[in-house]
Design a protein around this motif. Structure first.
Motif, short mmCIF file in Angstrom:
data_model
loop_
_atom_site.label_atom_id
_atom_site.label_comp_id
_atom_site.label_asym_id
_atom_site.label_seq_id
_atom_site.Cartn_x
_atom_site.Cartn_y
_atom_site.Cartn_z
N GLU A 165 57.03 26.16 29.61
CA GLU A 165 57.75 27.27 29.00
C GLU A 165 56.83 28.34 28.43
O GLU A 165 57.24 29.47 28.24
CB GLU A 165 58.67 26.75 27.90
CG GLU A 165 59.81 25.91 28.44
CD GLU A 165 60.70 25.38 27.34
OE1 GLU A 165 60.56 25.82 26.18
OE2 GLU A 165 61.54 24.53 27.64
N ASN A 166 55.57 27.98 28.14
CA ASN A 166 54.70 28.94 27.47
C ASN A 166 53.78 29.70 28.45
O ASN A 166 52.76 30.24 28.04
CB ASN A 166 53.86 28.23 26.41
CG ASN A 166 52.92 27.20 26.98
OD1 ASN A 166 53.04 26.82 28.14
ND2 ASN A 166 51.99 26.73 26.17
N THR A 167 54.13 29.77 29.72
CA THR A 167 53.31 30.53 30.65
C THR A 167 53.63 32.02 30.52
O THR A 167 54.76 32.41 30.23
CB THR A 167 53.57 30.11 32.11
OG1 THR A 167 54.92 30.36 32.43
CG2 THR A 167 53.24 28.65 32.33
N ALA A 168 52.63 32.83 30.75
CA ALA A 168 52.81 34.27 30.62
C ALA A 168 53.66 34.83 31.75
O ALA A 168 54.38 35.81 31.57
CB ALA A 168 51.45 34.97 30.60
N THR A 169 53.60 34.20 32.93
CA THR A 169 54.35 34.72 34.08
C THR A 169 55.66 33.99 34.29
O THR A 169 56.56 34.52 34.93
CB THR A 169 53.51 34.57 35.36
OG1 THR A 169 53.22 33.19 35.56
CG2 THR A 169 52.23 35.37 35.26
N GLY A 170 55.76 32.75 33.80
CA GLY A 170 56.96 31.96 34.03
C GLY A 170 56.97 31.30 35.40
O GLY A 170 57.96 30.74 35.82
N VAL A 171 55.84 31.36 36.11
CA VAL A 171 55.73 30.80 37.45
C VAL A 171 54.56 29.81 37.46
O VAL A 171 53.48 30.11 36.96
CB VAL A 171 55.48 31.91 38.50
CG1 VAL A 171 55.36 31.32 39.88
CG2 VAL A 171 56.57 32.95 38.44
N LYS A 172 54.79 28.63 38.03
CA LYS A 172 53.74 27.63 38.12
C LYS A 172 52.68 28.09 39.11
O LYS A 172 53.00 28.52 40.23
CB LYS A 172 54.34 26.30 38.57
CG LYS A 172 53.34 25.16 38.56
CD LYS A 172 53.97 23.79 38.59
CE LYS A 172 54.77 23.51 39.81
NZ LYS A 172 55.14 22.11 39.95
N GLY A 173 51.41 28.05 38.70
CA GLY A 173 50.31 28.41 39.58
C GLY A 173 49.98 29.89 39.63
O GLY A 173 49.21 30.32 40.47
N VAL A 174 50.56 30.67 38.73
CA VAL A 174 50.25 32.10 38.65
C VAL A 174 49.95 32.45 37.20
O VAL A 174 50.77 32.22 36.32
CB VAL A 174 51.41 32.97 39.17
CG1 VAL A 174 51.08 34.44 39.05
CG2 VAL A 174 51.74 32.62 40.62
N ASN A 175 48.74 32.98 36.98
CA ASN A 175 48.31 33.36 35.63
C ASN A 175 48.10 34.85 35.55
O ASN A 175 47.87 35.51 36.57
CB ASN A 175 46.99 32.67 35.27
CG ASN A 175 47.15 31.19 35.07
OD1 ASN A 175 48.24 30.70 34.86
ND2 ASN A 175 46.05 30.48 35.16
N VAL A 176 48.11 35.36 34.33
CA VAL A 176 47.80 36.76 34.09
C VAL A 176 46.32 36.86 33.72
O VAL A 176 45.82 36.07 32.92
CB VAL A 176 48.66 37.34 32.95
CG1 VAL A 176 48.26 38.77 32.64
CG2 VAL A 176 50.12 37.26 33.29
N ALA A 177 45.63 37.82 34.31
CA ALA A 177 44.23 38.07 33.98
C ALA A 177 44.05 39.57 33.79
O ALA A 177 44.74 40.38 34.42
CB ALA A 177 43.33 37.57 35.10
N TYR A 178 43.14 39.92 32.93
CA TYR A 178 42.87 41.33 32.67
C TYR A 178 41.45 41.65 33.10
O TYR A 178 40.52 40.89 32.83
CB TYR A 178 43.06 41.65 31.18
CG TYR A 178 44.50 41.54 30.73
CD1 TYR A 178 45.37 42.60 30.89
CD2 TYR A 178 44.98 40.36 30.19
CE1 TYR A 178 46.69 42.51 30.49
CE2 TYR A 178 46.31 40.25 29.80
CZ TYR A 178 47.15 41.32 29.95
OH TYR A 178 48.47 41.22 29.57
N THR A 179 41.28 42.78 33.77
CA THR A 179 39.94 43.21 34.18
C THR A 179 39.22 43.80 32.97
O THR A 179 39.80 43.96 31.90
CB THR A 179 40.03 44.27 35.29
OG1 THR A 179 40.71 45.41 34.78
CG2 THR A 179 40.76 43.72 36.51
#
Length: 167
Positions: free
Chosen positions: A95-109
Motif C-alpha cells: 500500500e505504501n508504494t509511490a506508484t501503486g504498481v508492483k515492480g515500478v518505482n519513482v526515481a528523480y534525475t
C-alpha cells in the motif's frame, strides 16, 4: 467448604509435550508435571499454568529445533517450482508504494525530472526493465516481463499441484 476440583492433565498433549505424571509442587505450591517431547523424547518439568495457558508448546531443545526447521524447509521446498515460490509471484502490491504498481518505482534525475523505473525479480535476481518518462510505459514493460518470467512458473505450479492431488 467443598474443595476445588483438581484438573487432571496427565496423558494430555500440549503442542509437542506429552504430560506423563505430576511431580512435587514447585515454589508457591504450583502444580508441576513431568512432560516428554514427542519429537525428541526429552523430558522436562513444567508448571500446569504454563502448559494450560499455551506458553509451553515444545521442549526447545536444539535437536527438536533442528527437526522442526528441517520439516518446515521440506514443506517449503515441496511448494517450490524451479527453486521459486509461486505464492511470492502473485502477492498483492504494498500500500505504501509511490506508484501503486508492483515492480515500478519513482526515481528523480539530478535535474529533478520524474522518471519511472520498472524491474522484475525472479529466482533471487532482479532484472531492470528500464527507465520510462510515463507510468503507463513502465507498467506495460512490467506486464510483458511478468508474462515472460512469471507465467511459465505459475503454469508449472498448477501442474505440480494437480499431480499432488491425483496421488
Amino acid at each position: 467448604m467443598p474443595g476445588k476440583k483438581r484438573i487432571d492433565i496427565i496423558d494430555q498433549q500440549f503442542g509437542t509435550m506429552l504430560v506423563l505424571k505430576e511431580v512435587d509442587p514447585g515454589s508457591n505450591y504450583t502444580r508441576m508435571f513431568l512432560c516428554r517431547c514427542v519429537l525428541c523424547e526429552t523430558e522436562r518439568v513444567y508448571s500446569m499454568n504454563l502448559l494450560r495457558k499455551g506458553r509451553i508448546t515444545s521442549c526447545k531443545s536444539s535437536a527438536c529445533r533442528k527437526d522442526r526447521y528441517k520439516k518446515s524447509q521440506e514443506s517449503l521446498d515441496s511448494n517450490r517450482v524451479d527453486g521459486i515460490m509461486p505464492s511470492a509471484l502473485i502477492r498483492k502490491t504494498r500500500e505504501n508504494t509511490a506508484t501503486g504498481v508492483k515492480g515500478v518505482n519513482v526515481a528523480y534525475t539530478k535535474k529533478g525530472t520524474k522518471r519511472y523505473r520498472a524491474f522484475i525479480s525472479i529466482g533471487g535476481k532482479t532484472h531492470r526493465l528500464g527507465n520510462f518518462d510515463d507510468l503507463d510505459a513502465a507498467i506495460l514493460a512490467r506486464e510483458k516481463a511478468e508474462a515472460e518470467y512469471h507465467q511459465p512458473i505459475l503454469e508449472k505450479a498448477k501442474l505440480q499441484k494437480a499431480r499432488k492431488e491425483i496421488e
